[in-house]
Design a protein around this motif. Structure first.
Motif, PDB file in Angstrom:
ATOM      1  N   HIS A 196       0.850  -1.192   0.000  1.00  0.00           N
ATOM      2  CA  HIS A 196       0.000   0.000   0.000  1.00  0.00           C
ATOM      3  C   HIS A 196       0.877   1.230   0.000  1.00  0.00           C
ATOM      4  O   HIS A 196       1.993   1.207   0.503  1.00  0.00           O
TER       5      HIS A 196
ATOM      6  N   ASP B  31       0.517   4.058   1.712  1.00  0.00           N
ATOM      7  CA  ASP B  31      -0.167   4.797   2.761  1.00  0.00           C
ATOM      8  C   ASP B  31       0.643   5.948   3.353  1.00  0.00           C
ATOM      9  O   ASP B  31       0.139   6.683   4.194  1.00  0.00           O
TER      10      ASP B  31
ATOM     11  N   ASN C  71      -5.104  12.960  -5.249  1.00  0.00           N
ATOM     12  CA  ASN C  71      -5.968  12.382  -4.229  1.00  0.00           C
ATOM     13  C   ASN C  71      -5.514  10.960  -3.989  1.00  0.00           C
ATOM     14  O   ASN C  71      -4.731  10.419  -4.766  1.00  0.00           O
ATOM     15  N   ARG C  72      -6.014  10.360  -2.901  1.00  0.00           N
ATOM     16  CA  ARG C  72      -5.696   8.973  -2.591  1.00  0.00           C
ATOM     17  C   ARG C  72      -6.758   8.415  -1.671  1.00  0.00           C
ATOM     18  O   ARG C  72      -7.470   9.163  -1.006  1.00  0.00           O
ATOM     19  N   THR C  73      -6.867   7.104  -1.654  1.00  0.00           N
ATOM     20  CA  THR C  73      -7.787   6.481  -0.726  1.00  0.00           C
ATOM     21  C   THR C  73      -7.136   6.437   0.656  1.00  0.00           C
ATOM     22  O   THR C  73      -5.907   6.488   0.783  1.00  0.00           O
TER      23      THR C  73
ATOM     24  N   ASP D 116      -6.734   4.055   2.695  1.00  0.00           N
ATOM     25  CA  ASP D 116      -5.876   2.896   2.940  1.00  0.00           C
ATOM     26  C   ASP D 116      -4.622   2.882   2.076  1.00  0.00           C
ATOM     27  O   ASP D 116      -3.769   2.021   2.217  1.00  0.00           O
TER      28      ASP D 116
ATOM     29  N   HIS E 256      -3.492   1.823  -8.973  1.00  0.00           N
ATOM     30  CA  HIS E 256      -3.797   0.909  -7.877  1.00  0.00           C
ATOM     31  C   HIS E 256      -2.524   0.122  -7.562  1.00  0.00           C
ATOM     32  O   HIS E 256      -1.746  -0.187  -8.470  1.00  0.00           O
TER      33      HIS E 256
END
Length: 81
Positions: free
Chosen positions: A14, A16, A40-42, A44, A61
């Motif tokens: 990930h 993160d 932007n990013r998620t 997680d 991803h």
């Protein structure tokens, strides 16, 4: 600095640690295939959107096989973030 972490379960890495505004390079096979700033990013860290200098926004991803690195670890973040 490489921004991939391996999960203890052996799952995908990930991203993160990357923050919105960071200048990044995405490499595959040792070559930079895409460069820009994190738009932007998620939460997680599994998905990031990167905006190139030319204005193209691309989604990545962790399972896509890219290594994400901060292009300038000392000055990567925008002052206005």
């Amino acid at each position: 600095m490489t921004l991939q972490k391996n999960r203890p379960s052996g799952g995908p890495a990930h991203w993160d640690d990357v923050e919105i505004g960071d200048a990044v390079h995405l490499r595959r096979g040792g070559r930079i295939e895409y460069a820009g700033r994190v738009d932007n990013r998620t939460a997680d860290g599994a998905v990031v959107w990167v905006l190139s200098d030319g204005g193209r926004r691309q989604l990545f991803h962790v399972a896509d096989g890219f290594e994400l690195t901060v292009a300038d670890p000392e000055g990567a973040r925008h002052a206005d973030n």
